[in-house]
Design an enzyme around this catalytic site. Structure first.
Site, PDB file in Angstrom:
ATOM      1  N   ASP A 115     -14.175 -15.792   8.241  1.00 41.49           N
ATOM      2  CA  ASP A 115     -12.829 -15.597   8.050  1.00 41.49           C
ATOM      3  C   ASP A 115     -12.025 -15.427   9.394  1.00 41.49           C
ATOM      4  O   ASP A 115     -11.944 -14.225   9.892  1.00 41.49           O
ATOM      5  CB  ASP A 115     -12.796 -14.263   7.078  1.00 41.49           C
ATOM      6  N   TYR A 134       0.815  -1.286  -0.164  1.00 43.29           N
ATOM      7  CA  TYR A 134       0.058  -0.130  -0.144  1.00 43.29           C
ATOM      8  C   TYR A 134       0.848   1.283   0.113  1.00 43.29           C
ATOM      9  O   TYR A 134       0.948   2.130   0.732  1.00 43.29           O
ATOM     10  CB  TYR A 134      -1.023  -0.170   1.298  1.00 43.29           C
ATOM     11  N   TYR A 149     -12.807  -6.628   6.079  1.00 45.29           N
ATOM     12  CA  TYR A 149     -11.593  -6.848   5.162  1.00 45.29           C
ATOM     13  C   TYR A 149     -11.224  -8.332   5.048  1.00 45.29           C
ATOM     14  O   TYR A 149     -11.147  -9.055   5.950  1.00 45.29           O
ATOM     15  CB  TYR A 149     -10.373  -6.024   5.901  1.00 45.29           C
ATOM     16  N   LYS A 193      -2.021 -16.557   8.400  1.00 42.52           N
ATOM     17  CA  LYS A 193      -1.386 -15.900   9.199  1.00 42.52           C
ATOM     18  C   LYS A 193      -0.460 -16.704  10.215  1.00 42.52           C
ATOM     19  O   LYS A 193       0.551 -17.437   9.897  1.00 42.52           O
ATOM     20  CB  LYS A 193      -2.101 -14.802   9.788  1.00 42.52           C
TER      21      LYS A 193
HETATM   22  C1  LIG Z   1      -9.437 -11.021   8.219  1.00 37.46           C
HETATM   23  C2  LIG Z   1      -8.472 -11.394   6.921  1.00 37.46           C
HETATM   24  N1  LIG Z   1      -8.837 -11.938   5.737  1.00 37.46           N
HETATM   25  C3  LIG Z   1      -7.838 -12.181   4.883  1.00 37.46           C
HETATM   26  C4  LIG Z   1      -6.723 -11.469   4.939  1.00 37.46           C
HETATM   27  C5  LIG Z   1      -5.659 -11.582   3.782  1.00 37.46           C
HETATM   28  O1  LIG Z   1      -4.587 -12.524   4.166  1.00 37.46           O
HETATM   29  P1  LIG Z   1      -3.318 -12.404   3.357  1.00 37.46           P
HETATM   30  O2  LIG Z   1      -2.645 -11.222   3.271  1.00 37.46           O
HETATM   31  O3  LIG Z   1      -2.411 -13.573   3.653  1.00 37.46           O
HETATM   32  O4  LIG Z   1      -3.662 -12.581   1.675  1.00 37.46           O
HETATM   33  C6  LIG Z   1      -6.166 -10.763   5.784  1.00 37.46           C
HETATM   34  C7  LIG Z   1      -4.969  -9.977   5.845  1.00 37.46           C
HETATM   35  O5  LIG Z   1      -4.698  -9.144   6.763  1.00 37.46           O
HETATM   36  C8  LIG Z   1      -7.206 -10.546   6.859  1.00 37.46           C
HETATM   37  O6  LIG Z   1      -6.860  -9.718   8.081  1.00 37.46           O
END
Ligand SMILES: Cc1ncc(COP(=O)(O)O)c(C=O)c1O
Length: 430
Positions: free
Chosen positions: A249, A20, A148, A278
């Site tokens: 998620d 970013y 997100y 993560k």
């Molecule tokens: C809740 C959530 N979903 C998906 C993602 C995307 O993961 P990645 O950066 O490994 O593609 C993130 C990344 O910050 C996230 O916080």
């Protein structure tokens, strides 16, 4: 800093995109040469106490002997083989562990190479499930504002339409549905306005909705907003009532960060599809997974198009699976609950004084996540180097100064981080 680092940083500035950022007006980057425990060592010799766990991932700290050993051991047999037509022990062991530590309903695992990709896979699973049920019109998702889910197109399309990147890609992004996000001040009630709005959007668009997708309890990059267990429970009830799938998620919240191993446990619910990533590898390598129930897996498998249409090159990379196995074993054997609640208590106590600063709108803590929300967006060009001067690694964004340190952090190191947050907040000129 030795001279050659000046040249390297200059090269970086001219040629390398960081997350970013603009290449024309890059924000400063700090060369780091090693990381151990909760400390990052910069090229000029300074040590920074890490408040970020490298974006929620390095929960055990850096350079951990058990994780290093797992990678080294795996390297001796194979670093990678394709997953099409082949399988291996690290992937089988990891699937077994993920099935064991998540809800009993979640019995099937798809390995992806990043969190965003696991979200893409989750969306495909949901849509393919309904195709298999003869309901091919169910191709939209319902979510809540301020979410997100990643940076790829499918994930972007379910992330917040206003604070995300929708304005840039509006014509090409899938058109999904966004309900009001729950009020983050309301930690006990279910915010009846928000849930009514959610039910209305769900009911009005049911014929086209395949699934609901949410970050459970904590909306991360969309604003570090915490919402109530009661709201999450209601969402599950409504998904059952109207027969749509629920994708949770847990890429950011998973593996203990909110105080339970997975945030959904606090609401005593289950997802039909679950994304994790993560911290899965303790922050060593990029790996994520999408788990689903037998209803979803066999629904797809018994349909007219039984093949799940995804297969990344580095799917189930053995090195990543091996380190994930070591990381999960380390986690479950550690007193992580106690560590997370100790961090939470300390963050609450030590961040609270910030509330009286003029620049501060809110201070909130959930599990090992501490957030200072400001009235105005941060000036990263000033604030980032200031945190480095104070000896800590904190990476603010938008209106937020927030931390989620490795679980192994000691109280004195955490105090160093919270004092720096207080100091920086007091220096903001509004
Ligand atoms: C809740 C959530 N979903 C998906 C993602 C995307 O993961 P990645 O950066 O490994 O593609 C993130 C990344 O910050 C996230 O916080």
């Amino acid at each position: 800093m030795p001279n050659n680092w000046d040249a390297l940083v200059d090269f970086d500035k001219q040629h390398i995109w960081h997350p970013y950022t603009s290449l024309n007006h890059p924000s400063p980057v700090f060369p780091v040469i090693s990381a151990t425990g909760v400390r990052l060592t910069l090229a000029d010799g300074r040590e920074l106490v890490d408040g970020m766990s490298s974006w929620w991932a390095a929960i055990h700290g850096y350079n951990h002997p058990a994780l290093n050993a797992a990678v080294e051991q795996q390297l001796k047999s194979m670093s990678h083989v394709m997953f099409g037509g082949l399988t291996h022990q690290p992937a089988i062991d990891l699937s077994q562990t993920l099935i064991d530590i998540t809800h009993d309903d979640l019995q099937h695992v798809f390995f992806a190479d990043s969190g965003s990709v696991s979200v893409e896979v989750a969306i495909k699973m949901a849509i393919q499930y309904w195709v298999s049920q003869g309901q091919a019109k169910k191709q939209r998702l319902l979510t809540i504002k301020n979410g997100y889910h990643g940076d790829t197109f499918g994930a972007m399309a379910v992330s917040d339409p206003d604070n995300g990147m929708h304005h840039l890609f509006d014509n090409i992004l899938a058109k999904h549905l966004f309900a009001k996000s729950p009020n983050y001040g309301d930690q006990h009630g279910h915010d009846s306005d928000a849930i009514e709005d959610f039910e209305r959007v769900l009911k009005d668009n049911l014929a086209s909705i395949a699934a609901v997708i949410l970050e459970p309890l904590v909306q991360g990059a969309g604003g570090m907003r915490f919402y109530s267990v009661a709201y999450l429970k209601k969402v599950r009830e409504l998904c059952d009532k109207y027969n749509v799938l629920l994708i949770l998620d847990e890429i950011a919240t998973g593996f203990g960060r909110t105080g339970s191993l997975f945030a959904y446990e606090q609401a005593n619910i289950v997802a039909d599809i679950l994304c994790v990533g993560k911290a899965l590898t303790g922050g060593y390598l990029s790996l994520a997974a999408t788990l689903c129930s037998s209803k979803v897996a066999h629904g797809i498998g018994n349909g007219k198009h039984p093949t799940l249409m995804h297969g990344p090159t580095f799917m189930a990379n053995p090195l990543a699976c091996a380190v994930a196995n070591a990381s999960l074993s380390l986690l479950v054997k550690s007193p992580w609950q106690q560590r997370v609640s100790t961090i939470a208590a300390q963050l609450k106590q030590e961040l609270e004084p910030c509330r009286s600063e003029r620049a501060v709108k809110d201070v909130r803590v959930k599990g090992a996540i501490g957030v200072i929300e400001l009235h105005k967006p941060v000036n990263i060009h000033w604030m980032q180097p200031r945190f480095v001067e104070l000896g800590v690694w904190v990476r603010p964004f938008a209106h937020l100064i927030y931390v989620m340190p490795p679980y192994i952090i000691e109280p004195a190191d955490l105090s160093r981080i919270t004092s720096a947050m207080l100091q920086v907040t007091s220096e903001i000129h509004q």
